[in-house]
Design a protein around this motif. Sequence first.
Motif, PDB file in Angstrom:
ATOM      1  N   VAL A  70       6.369  -4.174 -14.393  1.00 49.96           N
ATOM      2  CA  VAL A  70       5.599  -2.960 -14.686  1.00 49.96           C
ATOM      3  C   VAL A  70       6.270  -2.220 -15.831  1.00 49.96           C
ATOM      4  O   VAL A  70       7.490  -2.056 -15.837  1.00 49.96           O
ATOM      5  N   PRO A  71       5.506  -1.765 -16.839  1.00 52.69           N
ATOM      6  CA  PRO A  71       6.101  -1.037 -17.965  1.00 52.69           C
ATOM      7  C   PRO A  71       6.936   0.151 -17.488  1.00 52.69           C
ATOM      8  O   PRO A  71       6.537   0.867 -16.559  1.00 52.69           O
ATOM      9  N   SER A  72       8.093   0.358 -18.115  1.00 52.77           N
ATOM     10  CA  SER A  72       9.010   1.414 -17.682  1.00 52.77           C
ATOM     11  C   SER A  72       8.375   2.799 -17.738  1.00 52.77           C
ATOM     12  O   SER A  72       8.759   3.694 -16.976  1.00 52.77           O
ATOM     13  N   SER A  73       7.398   2.971 -18.599  1.00 49.95           N
ATOM     14  CA  SER A  73       6.728   4.268 -18.719  1.00 49.95           C
ATOM     15  C   SER A  73       5.956   4.642 -17.452  1.00 49.95           C
ATOM     16  O   SER A  73       5.635   5.809 -17.234  1.00 49.95           O
ATOM     17  N   ARG A  74       5.660   3.633 -16.601  1.00 47.02           N
ATOM     18  CA  ARG A  74       4.910   3.893 -15.374  1.00 47.02           C
ATOM     19  C   ARG A  74       5.801   3.932 -14.132  1.00 47.02           C
ATOM     20  O   ARG A  74       5.317   4.187 -13.033  1.00 47.02           O
ATOM     21  N   HIS A  75       7.091   3.658 -14.293  1.00 48.37           N
ATOM     22  CA  HIS A  75       7.966   3.539 -13.132  1.00 48.37           C
ATOM     23  C   HIS A  75       8.009   4.802 -12.273  1.00 48.37           C
ATOM     24  O   HIS A  75       7.885   4.740 -11.049  1.00 48.37           O
ATOM     25  N   LYS A  76       8.201   5.954 -12.895  1.00 46.22           N
ATOM     26  CA  LYS A  76       8.318   7.203 -12.135  1.00 46.22           C
ATOM     27  C   LYS A  76       7.036   7.474 -11.344  1.00 46.22           C
ATOM     28  O   LYS A  76       7.077   7.771 -10.149  1.00 46.22           O
ATOM     29  N   GLU A  77       5.904   7.344 -12.010  1.00 42.68           N
ATOM     30  CA  GLU A  77       4.613   7.589 -11.357  1.00 42.68           C
ATOM     31  C   GLU A  77       4.400   6.641 -10.190  1.00 42.68           C
ATOM     32  O   GLU A  77       4.041   7.066  -9.073  1.00 42.68           O
ATOM     33  N   TYR A  78       4.633   5.348 -10.425  1.00 41.70           N
ATOM     34  CA  TYR A  78       4.362   4.347  -9.395  1.00 41.70           C
ATOM     35  C   TYR A  78       5.332   4.471  -8.221  1.00 41.70           C
ATOM     36  O   TYR A  78       4.936   4.342  -7.057  1.00 41.70           O
ATOM     37  N   ALA A  79       6.623   4.676  -8.518  1.00 47.58           N
ATOM     38  CA  ALA A  79       7.629   4.766  -7.457  1.00 47.58           C
ATOM     39  C   ALA A  79       7.396   5.991  -6.578  1.00 47.58           C
ATOM     40  O   ALA A  79       7.452   5.908  -5.342  1.00 47.58           O
ATOM     41  N   GLU A  80       7.143   7.126  -7.196  1.00 46.62           N
ATOM     42  CA  GLU A  80       6.922   8.342  -6.417  1.00 46.62           C
ATOM     43  C   GLU A  80       5.635   8.251  -5.602  1.00 46.62           C
ATOM     44  O   GLU A  80       5.578   8.726  -4.459  1.00 46.62           O
ATOM     45  N   ARG A  81       4.616   7.628  -6.168  1.00 47.94           N
ATOM     46  CA  ARG A  81       3.358   7.444  -5.445  1.00 47.94           C
ATOM     47  C   ARG A  81       3.565   6.556  -4.217  1.00 47.94           C
ATOM     48  O   ARG A  81       3.076   6.853  -3.122  1.00 47.94           O
ATOM     49  N   ALA A  82       4.323   5.468  -4.382  1.00 47.96           N
ATOM     50  CA  ALA A  82       4.578   4.555  -3.264  1.00 47.96           C
ATOM     51  C   ALA A  82       5.376   5.246  -2.165  1.00 47.96           C
ATOM     52  O   ALA A  82       5.076   5.101  -0.971  1.00 47.96           O
ATOM     53  N   ALA A 100       7.467   0.641   0.564  1.00 45.79           N
ATOM     54  CA  ALA A 100       7.187   1.301  -0.717  1.00 45.79           C
ATOM     55  C   ALA A 100       7.537   0.395  -1.891  1.00 45.79           C
ATOM     56  O   ALA A 100       6.790   0.306  -2.877  1.00 45.79           O
ATOM     57  N   ARG A 101       8.662  -0.298  -1.789  1.00 44.59           N
ATOM     58  CA  ARG A 101       9.063  -1.235  -2.849  1.00 44.59           C
ATOM     59  C   ARG A 101       8.043  -2.363  -2.990  1.00 44.59           C
ATOM     60  O   ARG A 101       7.715  -2.782  -4.113  1.00 44.59           O
ATOM     61  N   ALA A 102       7.512  -2.831  -1.858  1.00 45.09           N
ATOM     62  CA  ALA A 102       6.565  -3.950  -1.887  1.00 45.09           C
ATOM     63  C   ALA A 102       5.199  -3.550  -2.427  1.00 45.09           C
ATOM     64  O   ALA A 102       4.484  -4.385  -2.989  1.00 45.09           O
ATOM     65  N   ILE A 103       4.817  -2.277  -2.267  1.00 45.63           N
ATOM     66  CA  ILE A 103       3.467  -1.853  -2.669  1.00 45.63           C
ATOM     67  C   ILE A 103       3.429  -1.127  -4.002  1.00 45.63           C
ATOM     68  O   ILE A 103       2.346  -0.868  -4.534  1.00 45.63           O
ATOM     69  N   ALA A 104       4.589  -0.784  -4.555  1.00 39.92           N
ATOM     70  CA  ALA A 104       4.630   0.096  -5.734  1.00 39.92           C
ATOM     71  C   ALA A 104       3.870  -0.468  -6.928  1.00 39.92           C
ATOM     72  O   ALA A 104       3.267   0.279  -7.701  1.00 39.92           O
ATOM     73  N   HIS A 105       3.889  -1.787  -7.110  1.00 39.50           N
ATOM     74  CA  HIS A 105       3.205  -2.390  -8.261  1.00 39.50           C
ATOM     75  C   HIS A 105       1.730  -2.668  -7.962  1.00 39.50           C
ATOM     76  O   HIS A 105       1.041  -3.310  -8.752  1.00 39.50           O
ATOM     77  N   LYS A 106       1.244  -2.166  -6.812  1.00 31.31           N
ATOM     78  CA  LYS A 106      -0.170  -2.225  -6.420  1.00 31.31           C
ATOM     79  C   LYS A 106      -0.690  -3.661  -6.261  1.00 31.31           C
ATOM     80  O   LYS A 106      -1.686  -4.048  -6.882  1.00 31.31           O
TER      81      LYS A 106
END
Length: 234
Positions: free
Chosen positions: A123-135, A163-169
């Motif tokens: 996943v692009p690093s620019s999306r990491h914060k959004e995706y991790a916090e959402r998960a 959360a780690r398993a679902i973060a990348h949707k």
Amino acid sequence: MEQQQTTSAPLVKAVDISRVFGRGNAAVQALKGASLSICPQRLVALRGRSGSGKTTLINILGALDKPTDGKVFFQDAEISKWSEKKRNDLRRVNMGIIFQSFALVPLMTAYENVEFGLRIAGVPSSRHKEYAERALELVGLKARMKHRPFELSGGEQQRVAIARAIAHKPSLIIADEPTAELDSRMGMQVMKVFKNLVEHEGMTIILTTHDPAVMSVADQVYALEDGQIVEEVK
């Protein structure tokens, strides 16, 4: 995240699969012609005694292993013919794996453990914060995302692993005995998270279990005995 619509076309399908470990007199047949079909947005449990073949089956459905005979399909693609690299790429992008033992990195915070999974998934690093916090929000742990595993309960650690398993949707979650190390209260907390992911996030979850309470909340239960599917409940 938008909720996906349930369709009649299977997300995962196994057709007459067998799995043999070893050769000759030492050969062990873990699966004997097992077939099943799992539609999207379902919580599916595989039950059976130790040695019944359920872990072997879930590993094959999750592209962690290949059958000796038979066919496995993911979204109509026959993945049982794919190379290990191609199956690795499929898992990295389209699947999330949850282990019984949590498998968190001890010195990383909850957030860092989830973010590490996003890096592996590409996943692009620019999306990491959004995706991790959402998960972490989805599993009810956003407020504790700066805590390390030793500062969390067993149930909370398993929710970080989820959360780690679902973060990348991913579209499919594979979980081998995800509540086995938890007491009944924490186990049901985890199952509540799973139900929410299926009903509101459009994911499909396949898990193995011995726990009747877990089976009671599943949409579908397959029973395995001596490497064969002998019963389908619900």
